[in-house]
Scaffold this motif. Structure first.
Motif, PDB file in Angstrom:
ATOM      1  N   TYR A  73       0.848  -1.192   0.000  1.00 23.54           N
ATOM      2  CA  TYR A  73       0.000   0.000   0.000  1.00 23.54           C
ATOM      3  C   TYR A  73       0.883   1.241   0.000  1.00 23.54           C
ATOM      4  N   ILE A  74       0.475   2.248  -0.763  1.00 17.40           N
ATOM      5  CA  ILE A  74       1.293   3.462  -0.866  1.00 17.40           C
ATOM      6  C   ILE A  74       0.528   4.729  -0.487  1.00 17.40           C
ATOM      7  N   LYS A  75      -0.774   4.604  -0.262  1.00 15.31           N
ATOM      8  CA  LYS A  75      -1.584   5.774   0.085  1.00 15.31           C
ATOM      9  C   LYS A  75      -2.601   5.337   1.129  1.00 15.31           C
ATOM     10  N   GLU A  96     -24.099  -0.595  -0.773  1.00 12.05           N
ATOM     11  CA  GLU A  96     -24.710  -1.891  -0.491  1.00 12.05           C
ATOM     12  C   GLU A  96     -25.039  -2.680  -1.758  1.00 12.05           C
ATOM     13  N   GLN A  97     -24.076  -2.768  -2.647  1.00  9.60           N
ATOM     14  CA  GLN A  97     -24.221  -3.551  -3.870  1.00  9.60           C
ATOM     15  C   GLN A  97     -22.946  -4.371  -4.031  1.00  9.60           C
ATOM     16  N   VAL A  98     -23.131  -5.658  -4.299  1.00  6.23           N
ATOM     17  CA  VAL A  98     -21.970  -6.540  -4.441  1.00  6.23           C
ATOM     18  C   VAL A  98     -21.106  -6.042  -5.602  1.00  6.23           C
ATOM     19  N   HIS A  99     -19.803  -5.971  -5.340  1.00  2.00           N
ATOM     20  CA  HIS A  99     -18.854  -5.491  -6.341  1.00  2.00           C
ATOM     21  C   HIS A  99     -17.482  -6.114  -6.080  1.00  2.00           C
ATOM     22  N   THR A 100     -16.559  -5.856  -6.980  1.00  2.00           N
ATOM     23  CA  THR A 100     -15.165  -6.268  -6.833  1.00  2.00           C
ATOM     24  C   THR A 100     -14.277  -5.052  -7.093  1.00  2.00           C
ATOM     25  N   GLU A 130     -18.665  -8.497  11.084  1.00  2.00           N
ATOM     26  CA  GLU A 130     -19.071  -7.328  11.855  1.00  2.00           C
ATOM     27  C   GLU A 130     -17.832  -6.780  12.562  1.00  2.00           C
ATOM     28  N   LEU A 131     -17.475  -5.548  12.220  1.00  7.44           N
ATOM     29  CA  LEU A 131     -16.236  -4.933  12.691  1.00  7.44           C
ATOM     30  C   LEU A 131     -16.519  -3.807  13.666  1.00  7.44           C
ATOM     31  N   GLU A 132     -15.599  -3.652  14.618  1.00 10.32           N
ATOM     32  CA  GLU A 132     -15.679  -2.523  15.549  1.00 10.32           C
ATOM     33  C   GLU A 132     -14.287  -1.940  15.720  1.00 10.32           C
ATOM     34  N   ALA A 133     -14.172  -0.919  16.544  1.00  7.64           N
ATOM     35  CA  ALA A 133     -12.914  -0.197  16.696  1.00  7.64           C
ATOM     36  C   ALA A 133     -11.758  -1.148  16.993  1.00  7.64           C
ATOM     37  N   GLY A 134     -10.691  -0.990  16.222  1.00 12.29           N
ATOM     38  CA  GLY A 134      -9.497  -1.809  16.345  1.00 12.29           C
ATOM     39  C   GLY A 134      -9.402  -2.902  15.295  1.00 12.29           C
ATOM     40  N   ASP A 135     -10.519  -3.277  14.701  1.00  7.76           N
ATOM     41  CA  ASP A 135     -10.523  -4.345  13.696  1.00  7.76           C
ATOM     42  C   ASP A 135      -9.995  -3.830  12.365  1.00  7.76           C
ATOM     43  N   VAL A 136      -9.155  -4.650  11.726  1.00  5.29           N
ATOM     44  CA  VAL A 136      -8.558  -4.330  10.427  1.00  5.29           C
ATOM     45  C   VAL A 136      -8.831  -5.504   9.498  1.00  5.29           C
ATOM     46  N   ILE A 137      -9.305  -5.208   8.295  1.00  2.39           N
ATOM     47  CA  ILE A 137      -9.633  -6.255   7.335  1.00  2.39           C
ATOM     48  C   ILE A 137      -9.149  -5.842   5.954  1.00  2.39           C
ATOM     49  N   SER A 138      -8.736  -6.848   5.184  1.00  3.11           N
ATOM     50  CA  SER A 138      -8.352  -6.622   3.792  1.00  3.11           C
ATOM     51  C   SER A 138      -9.022  -7.690   2.942  1.00  3.11           C
ATOM     52  N   VAL A 139     -10.001  -7.276   2.149  1.00  4.24           N
ATOM     53  CA  VAL A 139     -10.700  -8.175   1.235  1.00  4.24           C
ATOM     54  C   VAL A 139      -9.867  -8.243  -0.043  1.00  4.24           C
ATOM     55  N   PRO A 140      -9.491  -9.450  -0.480  1.00  5.22           N
ATOM     56  CA  PRO A 140      -8.610  -9.566  -1.644  1.00  5.22           C
ATOM     57  C   PRO A 140      -9.221  -9.012  -2.929  1.00  5.22           C
ATOM     58  N   GLU A 141      -8.356  -8.597  -3.829  1.00  4.81           N
ATOM     59  CA  GLU A 141      -8.802  -8.112  -5.131  1.00  4.81           C
ATOM     60  C   GLU A 141      -9.660  -9.166  -5.821  1.00  4.81           C
ATOM     61  N   ASN A 142     -10.629  -8.688  -6.569  1.00  2.90           N
ATOM     62  CA  ASN A 142     -11.559  -9.513  -7.352  1.00  2.90           C
ATOM     63  C   ASN A 142     -12.466 -10.409  -6.512  1.00  2.90           C
ATOM     64  N   ASN A 143     -12.512 -10.207  -5.202  1.00  6.13           N
ATOM     65  CA  ASN A 143     -13.397 -11.000  -4.336  1.00  6.13           C
ATOM     66  C   ASN A 143     -14.704 -10.215  -4.143  1.00  6.13           C
ATOM     67  N   PHE A 161      -4.452   2.013   0.114  1.00  8.58           N
ATOM     68  CA  PHE A 161      -4.541   1.764  -1.318  1.00  8.58           C
ATOM     69  C   PHE A 161      -3.181   1.421  -1.923  1.00  8.58           C
ATOM     70  N   ILE A 162      -3.189   0.590  -2.950  1.00  9.43           N
ATOM     71  CA  ILE A 162      -2.003   0.331  -3.770  1.00  9.43           C
ATOM     72  C   ILE A 162      -1.925   1.380  -4.871  1.00  9.43           C
ATOM     73  N   ASP A 163      -3.065   1.649  -5.523  1.00 11.49           N
ATOM     74  CA  ASP A 163      -3.149   2.649  -6.590  1.00 11.49           C
ATOM     75  C   ASP A 163      -3.447   3.998  -5.953  1.00 11.49           C
ATOM     76  N   PRO A 164      -2.578   4.985  -6.128  1.00 10.28           N
ATOM     77  CA  PRO A 164      -2.786   6.281  -5.475  1.00 10.28           C
ATOM     78  C   PRO A 164      -4.082   6.981  -5.863  1.00 10.28           C
ATOM     79  N   SER A 165      -4.695   6.599  -6.973  1.00 13.37           N
ATOM     80  CA  SER A 165      -5.959   7.235  -7.346  1.00 13.37           C
ATOM     81  C   SER A 165      -7.145   6.608  -6.613  1.00 13.37           C
ATOM     82  N   GLY A 166      -6.877   5.575  -5.817  1.00 14.58           N
ATOM     83  CA  GLY A 166      -7.952   4.909  -5.080  1.00 14.58           C
ATOM     84  C   GLY A 166      -8.543   3.785  -5.902  1.00 14.58           C
ATOM     85  N   TRP A 167      -9.525   3.122  -5.348  1.00  8.13           N
ATOM     86  CA  TRP A 167     -10.108   1.976  -6.050  1.00  8.13           C
ATOM     87  C   TRP A 167     -11.405   2.344  -6.741  1.00  8.13           C
TER      88      TRP A 167
END
Length: 178
Positions: A73-75, A96-100, A130-143, A161-167
């Protein structure tokens, strides 16, 4: 502490080790950071100035840079959502729409709560994290996934983000999603 609800079975998974083990099997990174590093006056504050957002980032700098260096990650930035967010309900409908994405979607929750709905392995199907304060998650690309708020309707989160323009979200039509 995060907990998981598996939609197909109704099963609930609780406890940091159990949540991490389940998410590891699904290819989803999970960590828990010490948010007590954030100044008291900024904890549970859901409207932050740009200066306050920078303070939140600075207080978690070691954790952010460690994760960034291991995953490329760079940004990073801070987002806030609450009743003070203009058109919050319309914004949530957009989320609230499924996406990748073509890169990981990472959130470190620093206040409030949220839910990632993620498509797991075929035998698991969709599950809610279900996440609360302190929780960190990374959903893999294309998932396939999406993020929304809990009934609390407020969250402060760090995004990396990996791409500085965001996802960019790519819609994912899935008849299996219920």
């Amino acid at each position: 502490m995060a907990q998981i609800h598996i939609r197909n079975t109704g099963e609930r998974i609780r406890g940091e080790a159990e949540v991490k083990a389940f998410l590891d099997k699904q290819g989803v990174l999970y960590e828990h950071w010490d948010i007590n590093q954030i100044p008291d006056r900024l904890q549970n504050k859901f409207t932050l100035s740009d200066t306050e957002k920078e303070e939140v980032l600075a207080s978690l700098d070691n954790d952010i840079k460690r994760l960034a260096s291991t995953r490329g990650y760079i940004k990073w930035d801070v987002i806030t959502l609450s009743e003070a967010t203009p058109d919050l309900d319309a914004l949530l409908k957009k989320f609230e729409q499924v996406h990748t994405h073509t890169e990981d979607e990472v959130r470190a929750i620093t206040a409030g709560s949220g839910v990632f709905i993620i498509k797991g392995a075929p035998e698991v199907g969709y599950f809610d994290v279900e996440l609360e304060a302190g929780d960190v998650i990374s959903v893999p690309e294309n998932n396939p996934h999406f993020f929304t708020l809990t009934s609390e309707k407020k969250v402060v989160a760090i995004r990396l983000f990996i791409d500085p323009s965001g996802w960019v979200a790519h819609p994912f039509a899935d008849p299996a999603f219920a």
